[in-house]
Design a protein around this motif. Structure first.
Motif, PDB file in Angstrom:
ATOM      1  N   PHE A   1      14.527   6.442  37.680  1.00 55.46           N
ATOM      2  CA  PHE A   1      15.801   5.991  38.243  1.00 55.46           C
ATOM      3  C   PHE A   1      16.390   7.111  39.091  1.00 55.46           C
ATOM      4  N   ARG A   2      17.039   6.706  40.149  1.00 51.20           N
ATOM      5  CA  ARG A   2      17.753   7.670  40.989  1.00 51.20           C
ATOM      6  C   ARG A   2      19.086   7.052  41.392  1.00 51.20           C
ATOM      7  N   ALA A   3      20.181   7.672  40.970  1.00 52.23           N
ATOM      8  CA  ALA A   3      21.504   7.160  41.325  1.00 52.23           C
ATOM      9  C   ALA A   3      21.833   7.563  42.752  1.00 52.23           C
ATOM     10  N   LEU A   4      22.438   6.653  43.485  1.00 52.72           N
ATOM     11  CA  LEU A   4      22.858   6.954  44.854  1.00 52.72           C
ATOM     12  C   LEU A   4      24.343   7.275  44.918  1.00 52.72           C
ATOM     13  N   GLU A   5      25.049   6.951  43.883  1.00 53.71           N
ATOM     14  CA  GLU A   5      26.489   7.207  43.835  1.00 53.71           C
ATOM     15  C   GLU A   5      26.824   7.937  42.544  1.00 53.71           C
ATOM     16  N   GLU A   6      27.936   8.614  42.570  1.00 51.59           N
ATOM     17  CA  GLU A   6      28.420   9.232  41.343  1.00 51.59           C
ATOM     18  C   GLU A   6      28.717   8.136  40.320  1.00 51.59           C
ATOM     19  N   ASP A   7      28.464   8.449  39.074  1.00 52.63           N
ATOM     20  CA  ASP A   7      28.741   7.497  37.998  1.00 52.63           C
ATOM     21  C   ASP A   7      30.036   7.912  37.312  1.00 52.63           C
ATOM     22  N   PRO A   8      31.115   7.141  37.525  1.00 56.34           N
ATOM     23  CA  PRO A   8      32.399   7.531  36.941  1.00 56.34           C
ATOM     24  C   PRO A   8      32.578   7.058  35.508  1.00 56.34           C
ATOM     25  N   GLY A   9      31.530   6.563  34.905  1.00 59.16           N
ATOM     26  CA  GLY A   9      31.639   6.045  33.555  1.00 59.16           C
ATOM     27  C   GLY A   9      32.021   4.581  33.554  1.00 59.16           C
ATOM     28  N   GLY A  10      31.857   3.956  32.396  1.00 59.44           N
ATOM     29  CA  GLY A  10      32.164   2.536  32.289  1.00 59.44           C
ATOM     30  C   GLY A  10      32.122   2.102  30.829  1.00 59.44           C
ATOM     31  N   ILE A  11      32.052   0.798  30.649  1.00 64.69           N
ATOM     32  CA  ILE A  11      32.026   0.250  29.289  1.00 64.69           C
ATOM     33  C   ILE A  11      30.637  -0.309  29.010  1.00 64.69           C
ATOM     34  N   SER A  12      30.130  -0.037  27.823  1.00 62.88           N
ATOM     35  CA  SER A  12      28.872  -0.631  27.376  1.00 62.88           C
ATOM     36  C   SER A  12      29.159  -1.514  26.171  1.00 62.88           C
ATOM     37  N   TRP A  13      28.830  -2.786  26.305  1.00 64.51           N
ATOM     38  CA  TRP A  13      28.995  -3.713  25.184  1.00 64.51           C
ATOM     39  C   TRP A  13      27.676  -3.758  24.429  1.00 64.51           C
ATOM     40  N   VAL A  14      27.675  -3.177  23.253  1.00 65.01           N
ATOM     41  CA  VAL A  14      26.406  -2.979  22.543  1.00 65.01           C
ATOM     42  C   VAL A  14      26.486  -3.590  21.148  1.00 65.01           C
ATOM     43  N   PRO A  15      25.543  -4.498  20.836  1.00 65.20           N
ATOM     44  CA  PRO A  15      25.539  -5.089  19.493  1.00 65.20           C
ATOM     45  C   PRO A  15      25.026  -4.070  18.471  1.00 65.20           C
ATOM     46  N   PRO A  16      25.379  -4.269  17.190  1.00 65.50           N
ATOM     47  CA  PRO A  16      24.983  -3.295  16.169  1.00 65.50           C
ATOM     48  C   PRO A  16      23.486  -3.015  16.143  1.00 65.50           C
ATOM     49  N   VAL A  17      22.684  -4.024  16.375  1.00 66.45           N
ATOM     50  CA  VAL A  17      21.237  -3.844  16.254  1.00 66.45           C
ATOM     51  C   VAL A  17      20.689  -2.853  17.285  1.00 66.45           C
ATOM     52  N   LEU A  18      21.430  -2.636  18.361  1.00 70.41           N
ATOM     53  CA  LEU A  18      20.973  -1.712  19.408  1.00 70.41           C
ATOM     54  C   LEU A  18      21.835  -0.454  19.491  1.00 70.41           C
ATOM     55  N   ALA A  19      22.823  -0.367  18.651  1.00 70.62           N
ATOM     56  CA  ALA A  19      23.821   0.688  18.822  1.00 70.62           C
ATOM     57  C   ALA A  19      23.199   2.087  18.765  1.00 70.62           C
ATOM     58  N   ASP A  20      22.336   2.335  17.801  1.00 73.03           N
ATOM     59  CA  ASP A  20      21.766   3.686  17.665  1.00 73.03           C
ATOM     60  C   ASP A  20      20.965   4.064  18.905  1.00 73.03           C
TER      61      ASP A  20
ATOM     62  N   LEU B   1      21.178  10.688  28.680  1.00 71.19           N
ATOM     63  CA  LEU B   1      21.339  10.569  30.129  1.00 71.19           C
ATOM     64  C   LEU B   1      22.697  11.085  30.608  1.00 71.19           C
ATOM     65  N   ALA B   2      23.503  11.568  29.681  1.00 70.28           N
ATOM     66  CA  ALA B   2      24.828  12.128  30.001  1.00 70.28           C
ATOM     67  C   ALA B   2      25.713  11.107  30.712  1.00 70.28           C
ATOM     68  N   LEU B   3      25.634   9.869  30.250  1.00 69.15           N
ATOM     69  CA  LEU B   3      26.470   8.821  30.844  1.00 69.15           C
ATOM     70  C   LEU B   3      27.829   8.807  30.149  1.00 69.15           C
ATOM     71  N   GLY B   4      28.871   8.648  30.927  1.00 69.22           N
ATOM     72  CA  GLY B   4      30.207   8.524  30.347  1.00 69.22           C
ATOM     73  C   GLY B   4      30.492   7.065  30.029  1.00 69.22           C
ATOM     74  N   ARG B   5      30.409   6.697  28.800  1.00 69.10           N
ATOM     75  CA  ARG B   5      30.564   5.279  28.447  1.00 69.10           C
ATOM     76  C   ARG B   5      31.477   5.110  27.240  1.00 69.10           C
ATOM     77  N   ASP B   6      32.337   4.104  27.330  1.00 70.30           N
ATOM     78  CA  ASP B   6      33.006   3.602  26.143  1.00 70.30           C
ATOM     79  C   ASP B   6      32.040   2.591  25.531  1.00 70.30           C
ATOM     80  N   ILE B   7      31.498   2.921  24.373  1.00 67.36           N
ATOM     81  CA  ILE B   7      30.555   1.994  23.739  1.00 67.36           C
ATOM     82  C   ILE B   7      31.332   1.102  22.773  1.00 67.36           C
ATOM     83  N   GLU B   8      31.315  -0.181  23.073  1.00 67.36           N
ATOM     84  CA  GLU B   8      32.130  -1.131  22.314  1.00 67.36           C
ATOM     85  C   GLU B   8      31.226  -2.205  21.708  1.00 67.36           C
TER      86      GLU B   8
END
Lengths: 370, 418
Positions: free
Chosen positions: B286-305, B314-321
């Motif tokens: 993967f190669r990002a073309l823009e800065e990543d200002p963070g966002g929200i990740s909707w993650v179910p329990p089965v995938l949370a870990d 990956l040093a992503l700024g995410r609110d994991i909900e």
């Protein structure tokens, strides 16, 4: 309501354009990246802040004044600038930041199907404003990090209306000397408007830097942009300005928006004109900070460019967008330059000492991670 | 305004034949071959016939996309039951109501979905044109070295590149059949940069195609030069030209699902590993073309870990909900893109509902039974509803394989190789 077909109402050049999304506020960024504080080194702000007179003016400002409309076209500020640069106040037009002034110029001279000419690796707003106005942005590659006068002249055709020269260039810090800009104006020979965007002009200490207001006397198609956001530390108030020959200024005035600059911005800007001690203090900070980043770059084996302005660029041995994220995770916000067509480069503002120290430490760690 | 032929007909079997005839006639009038026109007509007939009674007027639009014809079916009603589109719900009885939509989905080469205003849904059924086999054309031996920057090629140069790449089996499936590649590019479904030698002959090429709404998938590079240092220079020039053409637009990043050994790795990050049927894995780049200002990740329990660990790595700024369950109780459906030649199927969310987990597991079982060896699913973590499919996918044996960053919604790629 019958079916609302939005697309039918939207011009193709607007449909094709993707809206710019600014980064969220610091509190949101801090939460998302898990840091208690964020050093902002991404917007080329002045770490010294505004001059003393502007601070005093803002401290004395009465909130009741917010209920009143500002004077509509910056009467007093335009006169102060006119006196400073020996031009008629009617030649000066203010805007809500220099970005708005760019829009005034494009609206005044371009219609869909026309083109503007600028560089491929420069301030993005010329290109964006042209694109969503139905105007073709012709992007000429930089040569040795600098605007290529010859190639820009070659790009002119009978639909070219405006040439934008960012001088000094953001992000490379390169600049045309007075004689180079003069020769360019001679070669353009009135075929198009030439904008010298001098947002960072006050950082240039070399006497060879153009006196564009003098050149305007001989080249009536020259427009000069300046801003109070960089040297003058008023970025948060959003105020910029342009000057042009009388007829050109009168034309741009038709497309300018009266009352778009707020009263606080106008009065603070007026108080800054022209605080030479502030200029000298800011330049001294930039010299010291630039030398420190140069030493860091040498230590880390990185190429650094940028001699003028309050920023430098560093070539990284890794993705700039990845480095950006990892720096964010360490509380430092620099500018990834892929979107400026400089993949692998990072632009860092020459900010306060504590921020620069945080940047140096964080960058070393990020590069060590590989 | 588009001049594509369109019609609106009531849902239900009484008008299905009319819709089919309309689409068939329009396809033929537009130059489609008989086989293609018949498939499109059958899709229209099945969709109209099986559409639920509450669907009201159903819009049919036929678009010529050069390399494919697309039948767009617009449902303007907000609360539709389109479970019949889901391939796992075919049931045993041939006369089951939803069998029509199931058949329609199977008749298309690609099924896409997009929301319409006020809760409606557009289904896009693409049927690819058939291209006659091309005569092999081998690249001359004395190509190169690269001269100048890589270019956005004219048709003749692009066709030559594809012919030479195909003859040498270079570049992968995207570099096959010059007429198709030219049609894809003309339609805006493929973009290319080509490196030239001093005689303006192609010495290498790099393609990219849309991958979701904000990403592009890179293919290649196909390098026609013999082994040597100049190959790396060609690859770098191609990538540089691609980046220059992509930035400052809406594209947020480039994903490489099948990296060529010649793809320059610097500047790319590895965002996961995809399994192959032989037990090996290969990296997803993967190669990002823009800065990543963070966002929200909707993650179910089965995938949370897994997602939390990947987000940190990956040093992503995410609110994991953790998302709430979908409001709709039943009627979940998934869309499937199949590539039978490779034994690959990719599942995506179509409609989320409370029965999403069972539907997801049913889809995996269906394609496994049909002999597909590479089963993938893509969940958009920016959309809370999509998380409902996760549990079923994991129970059916899919594992998270890659997290493709996008601040507006990271894409989680799950995969299983049999």
């Amino acid at each position: 309501m019958t079916e609302f077909a939005l697309d039918r109402l939207v011009p193709a050049h607007v449909r094709a354009f993707e809206a710019y999304v600014p980064s969220p506020p610091d509190d949101v960024l801090c939460r998302r990246f898990g840091v208690p504080h964020l050093h902002r080194l991404n917007n080329n702000e002045n770490p010294i802040g505004p001059p003393e007179a502007a601070r005093a003016m803002m401290a004395a400002w009465k909130p009741e004044q917010a209920a009143l409309y500002p004077q509509g076209d910056g009467w007093h500020l335009r006169r102060a600038l006119g006196r400073r640069f020996d031009i008629d106040p009617e030649q000066v037009i203010l805007g809500n930041g220099a970005n708005e002034v760019i829009a005034f110029v494009i609206k005044a001279f371009c219609e869909p199907g026309d083109n503007i000419v600028t560089a491929d690796r420069t301030f993005a707003v010329y290109e964006w404003l042209a694109s969503f106005s139905g105007v073709e942005p012709r992007l000429v590659p930089l040569r040795d990090y600098a605007f290529d006068a010859e190639a820009m002249l070659d790009a002119i055709d009978d639909r070219t209306r405006v040439l934008f020269v960012c001088n000094p260039n953001n992000p490379t810090g390169t600049w045309w000397r007075h004689d180079e800009l003069d020769r360019f104006m001679e070669a353009v020979d009135g075929r198009a408007i030439v904008v010298a965007d001098e947002a960072y002009a006050e950082f240039a200490e070399d006497p060879a830097f153009p006196d564009s207001f003098a050149l305007m006397q001989r080249h009536p198609n020259l427009i000069v942009f300046r801003t109070f956001s960089k040297m003058w530390g008023l970025a948060g108030l959003r105020i910029g300005w342009m000057a042009a020959s009388p007829d050109v200024a009168a034309t741009v005035k038709k497309t300018s928006i009266s009352y778009s600059v707020n009263i606080l911005a106008m009065e603070a800007a007026r108080a800054t004109v022209w605080d030479e001690a502030h200029v000298q203090a800011t330049r001294a900070h930039m010299r010291g900070s630039r030398a420190a980043v140069a030493a860091l770059a040498q230590k880390l084996g990185l190429t650094m460019i940028g001699d003028v302005g309050n920023f430098v660029m560093l070539k990284l041995p890794m993705s700039d967008t990845v480095a950006h994220r990892r720096l964010m995770g360490r509380g430092v916000m620099a500018r990834a330059m892929t979107s400026f067509r400089y993949p692998g480069w990072l632009r860092v503002s020459l900010g306060p000492a504590d921020a620069m120290a945080a940047f140096a430490g964080a960058l070393e760690e990020v590069l060590a991670e590989g | 305004m588009s001049l594509d032929p369109r019609a609106q007909l009531p849902a239900g079997p009484r008008h299905a034949g009319i819709g089919a005839g309309f689409i068939r006639d329009c396809a033929l009038a537009g130059g489609a071959e008989e086989r293609l026109a018949n498939r499109l007509a059958l899709i229209a007939e099945e969709v109209l016939g099986a559409a639920p009674a509450n669907a009201g007027l159903v819009g049919l639009t036929l678009s010529d996309r050069r390399h494919a014809m697309r039948l767009s079916v617009d449902f303007t009603a907000a609360d539709l039951d389109l479970a019949g589109l889901d391939q796992s719900r075919r049931g045993d009885a041939e006369d089951a109501e939803e069998i029509g939509l199931y058949l329609a989905a199977r008749l298309a080469d690609r099924l896409t979905t997009e929301p319409l205003d006020r809760g409606g849904l557009r289904l896009g059924f693409d049927v690819g044109r058939a291209y006659p086999p091309q005569a092999a054309a081998t690249a001359p031996e004395a190509l190169g070295p690269i001269s100048g920057a890589a270019v956005d090629p004219d048709d003749a140069t692009l066709a030559l590149l594809v012919q030479w790449a195909e003859a040498a089996e270079l570049g992968g499936p995207a570099f096959r059949l010059a007429p198709r590649v030219l049609d894809q590019r003309a339609q805006g479904d493929l973009f290319a940069r080509v490196a030239l030698d001093a005689r303006k002959r192609p010495v290498g090429g790099l393609f990219w195609q849309p991958f979701g709404r904000r990403l592009m998938e890179l293919s290649g590079p196909a390098l026609l030069l013999p082994d040597g240092a100049d190959r790396a220079a060609v690859a770098e020039a191609l990538l540089e030209a691609a980046l220059a053409g992509l930035v400052r637009k809406k594209i947020q990043g480039l994903v490489v699902l099948e990296p060529s050994p010649d793809m320059p790795r610097q500047g790319f990050e590895t965002v996961g590993q995809l399994p192959a049927a032989d037990g090996t894995t290969w990296p997803v780049l993967f190669r990002a073309l823009e800065e990543d200002p963070g966002g929200i990740s909707w993650v179910p329990p089965v995938l949370a870990d897994w997602v939390t660990a990947a987000t940190r790595r990956l040093a992503l700024g995410r609110d994991i909900e953790e998302p709430a369950r979908p409001k709709r109780a039943t009627g979940a459906a998934m869309a499937a893109e199949t590539d039978r030649a490779r034994g690959r199927v990719t599942l995506r969310s179509l409609i989320a509902a409370g029965d999403a987990a069972a539907v997801a597991a049913g889809n995996v079982a269906l394609f496994r039974d049909q002999g597909f060896s590479e089963i993938r699913a893509i969940l958009d973590l920016g959309k809370p509803d999509q998380a409902a499919f996760a549990e079923g996918l994991v129970k059916a044996g899919l594992s998270p394989a890659a997290l493709i960053p996008d601040a507006a919604g990271d894409l989680l790629l799950l995969a299983a190789a049999e």
